[in-house]
Motif scaffolding. Sequence first.
Motif, short mmCIF file in Angstrom:
data_model
loop_
_atom_site.label_atom_id
_atom_site.label_comp_id
_atom_site.label_asym_id
_atom_site.label_seq_id
_atom_site.Cartn_x
_atom_site.Cartn_y
_atom_site.Cartn_z
N LEU A 194 0.81 -1.22 0.00
CA LEU A 194 0.00 0.00 0.00
C LEU A 194 0.85 1.28 0.00
CD1 LEU A 194 -2.88 1.11 0.02
CD2 LEU A 194 -2.85 0.97 2.51
N PRO A 195 1.87 1.42 0.87
CA PRO A 195 2.68 2.65 0.81
C PRO A 195 3.42 2.83 -0.52
CG PRO A 195 3.04 1.51 2.89
CD PRO A 195 2.24 0.59 2.03
N LEU A 196 3.96 1.73 -1.07
CA LEU A 196 4.68 1.86 -2.33
C LEU A 196 3.75 2.24 -3.48
CD1 LEU A 196 7.16 -1.16 -2.14
CD2 LEU A 196 7.69 1.26 -1.95
N LEU A 197 2.58 1.65 -3.50
CA LEU A 197 1.63 1.97 -4.57
C LEU A 197 1.13 3.41 -4.44
CD1 LEU A 197 0.49 0.51 -6.97
CD2 LEU A 197 -1.39 -0.28 -5.56
N LEU A 198 0.90 3.88 -3.21
CA LEU A 198 0.49 5.27 -3.03
C LEU A 198 1.61 6.23 -3.42
CD1 LEU A 198 -1.49 5.06 0.33
CD2 LEU A 198 -2.41 5.42 -1.97
N PHE A 199 2.86 5.85 -3.17
CA PHE A 199 3.99 6.67 -3.61
C PHE A 199 4.00 6.81 -5.14
CE2 PHE A 199 8.33 6.23 -5.39
CZ PHE A 199 8.77 7.53 -5.18
N LEU A 200 3.82 5.70 -5.84
CA LEU A 200 3.83 5.75 -7.30
C LEU A 200 2.64 6.52 -7.86
CD1 LEU A 200 4.96 2.10 -8.17
CD2 LEU A 200 6.32 4.19 -8.29
N LEU A 201 1.53 6.55 -7.11
CA LEU A 201 0.33 7.22 -7.61
C LEU A 201 0.26 8.69 -7.25
CD1 LEU A 201 -2.70 4.78 -7.19
CD2 LEU A 201 -2.13 6.10 -9.21
N THR A 202 0.89 9.10 -6.15
CA THR A 202 0.67 10.46 -5.66
C THR A 202 1.87 11.39 -5.81
OG1 THR A 202 1.27 9.76 -3.41
CG2 THR A 202 -1.06 9.68 -4.01
N ASP A 203 3.08 10.85 -5.91
CA ASP A 203 4.26 11.71 -6.01
C ASP A 203 4.34 12.32 -7.41
OD1 ASP A 203 6.99 12.71 -6.25
OD2 ASP A 203 7.33 11.69 -4.34
N GLY A 204 4.36 13.63 -7.48
CA GLY A 204 4.37 14.31 -8.78
C GLY A 204 5.69 14.20 -9.53
N HIS A 205 6.79 13.87 -8.84
CA HIS A 205 8.09 13.82 -9.48
C HIS A 205 8.36 12.52 -10.23
CE1 HIS A 205 9.37 17.56 -7.64
NE2 HIS A 205 8.92 17.12 -6.47
N VAL A 206 7.44 11.54 -10.12
CA VAL A 206 7.67 10.26 -10.82
C VAL A 206 7.20 10.32 -12.28
CG1 VAL A 206 7.54 8.89 -8.71
CG2 VAL A 206 5.48 9.25 -10.06
N LEU A 207 6.64 11.46 -12.70
CA LEU A 207 6.20 11.66 -14.09
C LEU A 207 5.23 10.56 -14.53
CD1 LEU A 207 9.63 12.62 -15.72
CD2 LEU A 207 7.85 14.15 -14.85
N ARG A 208 4.10 10.49 -13.85
CA ARG A 208 3.11 9.46 -14.16
C ARG A 208 2.56 9.64 -15.57
NH1 ARG A 208 1.48 11.19 -9.54
NH2 ARG A 208 -0.36 12.18 -10.45
N LEU A 209 2.53 8.55 -16.31
CA LEU A 209 1.90 8.52 -17.62
C LEU A 209 0.45 8.06 -17.46
CD1 LEU A 209 4.88 6.93 -19.57
CD2 LEU A 209 4.22 9.35 -19.50
N PRO A 210 -0.42 8.38 -18.41
CA PRO A 210 -1.84 8.00 -18.26
C PRO A 210 -2.05 6.50 -18.05
CG PRO A 210 -1.59 9.59 -20.03
CD PRO A 210 -0.20 9.23 -19.59
N LEU A 211 -1.28 5.67 -18.79
CA LEU A 211 -1.44 4.23 -18.61
C LEU A 211 -1.03 3.81 -17.21
CD1 LEU A 211 -2.05 1.44 -19.75
CD2 LEU A 211 0.29 1.34 -20.62
N GLU A 212 0.03 4.43 -16.69
CA GLU A 212 0.46 4.13 -15.32
C GLU A 212 -0.63 4.44 -14.31
OE1 GLU A 212 5.03 4.44 -14.12
OE2 GLU A 212 4.22 6.27 -15.02
N THR A 213 -1.24 5.60 -14.44
CA THR A 213 -2.30 5.98 -13.51
C THR A 213 -3.44 4.95 -13.55
OG1 THR A 213 -1.76 8.31 -13.85
CG2 THR A 213 -3.91 7.81 -12.90
N ALA A 214 -3.78 4.49 -14.74
CA ALA A 214 -4.88 3.52 -14.87
C ALA A 214 -4.51 2.18 -14.22
CB ALA A 214 -5.22 3.32 -16.34
N VAL A 215 -3.33 1.66 -14.52
CA VAL A 215 -2.98 0.33 -13.99
C VAL A 215 -2.72 0.38 -12.49
CG1 VAL A 215 -2.10 -0.54 -16.20
CG2 VAL A 215 -0.53 0.59 -14.63
N HIS A 216 -2.13 1.48 -12.01
CA HIS A 216 -1.91 1.61 -10.57
C HIS A 216 -3.24 1.75 -9.83
CE1 HIS A 216 2.25 1.55 -11.19
NE2 HIS A 216 2.50 2.85 -11.26
N SER A 217 -4.17 2.50 -10.39
CA SER A 217 -5.47 2.69 -9.74
C SER A 217 -6.22 1.37 -9.61
CB SER A 217 -6.32 3.70 -10.51
OG SER A 217 -5.68 4.95 -10.56
#
Length: 201
Positions: A128-151
């Motif tokens: 849970l903490p690692l997934l929230l880090f990947l979803l909420t930290d703005g510096h990881v440069l989330r791509l749209p596909l990443e947001t969908a699969v992480h969600s």
Amino acid sequence: MAAHTPLPPNLRWGLAAFSGSLFINNKTRDSGAAPTYPPAPAALASLPLQMMLYFNACYFPAWCLAEGLMLQLKYHLLPWHYQFLVVAAFLILSLAEGSRLYLGYVGNLQEKVPELAGFLLLSFLIQLPLLLFLLTDGHVLRLPLETAVHSLLLAFLLAEIAAAFLALRTMTRQLAAQFHLRQFEEHRGGWGRGNAAGSLQ
């Protein structure tokens, strides 16, 4: 045939003790009414949890593939410390997910409290903490596909944590009830044998 569990005996005992202290409300004779123990059901395994584990196991390879591709695309755009953090988070998530799903399967299907408690702790303290880090930290440069699969993975994770919590609470209470009933029957049997021996003298 029972599946082999990777947990060492000391860790299994510790997780079982943790679950018992968390979910079992022990009462003494001084506290008022004696607890009543309903008969144990035929199966304590949680069907909703098992369904979520199955679909999560099917979805996980697709998540790994999508996250690996997105990481390769954006890796050179990240600062060097975020390169390390994102790769480390991806590797830990990938490695821990296999162990987590295995513990969930064994703990739920075979009604093993330590394995189910290990599944719950891995879900809550690592995934849970690692997934929230990947979803909420703005510096990881989330791509749209990443947001969908992480969600979607986060939705699986939260639903599994809730279902595993309820299943673990049910299992610990029922197993404690069975233990107390066995103790009561053994005590009653010993008392009956003592009375029979006294009457023969």
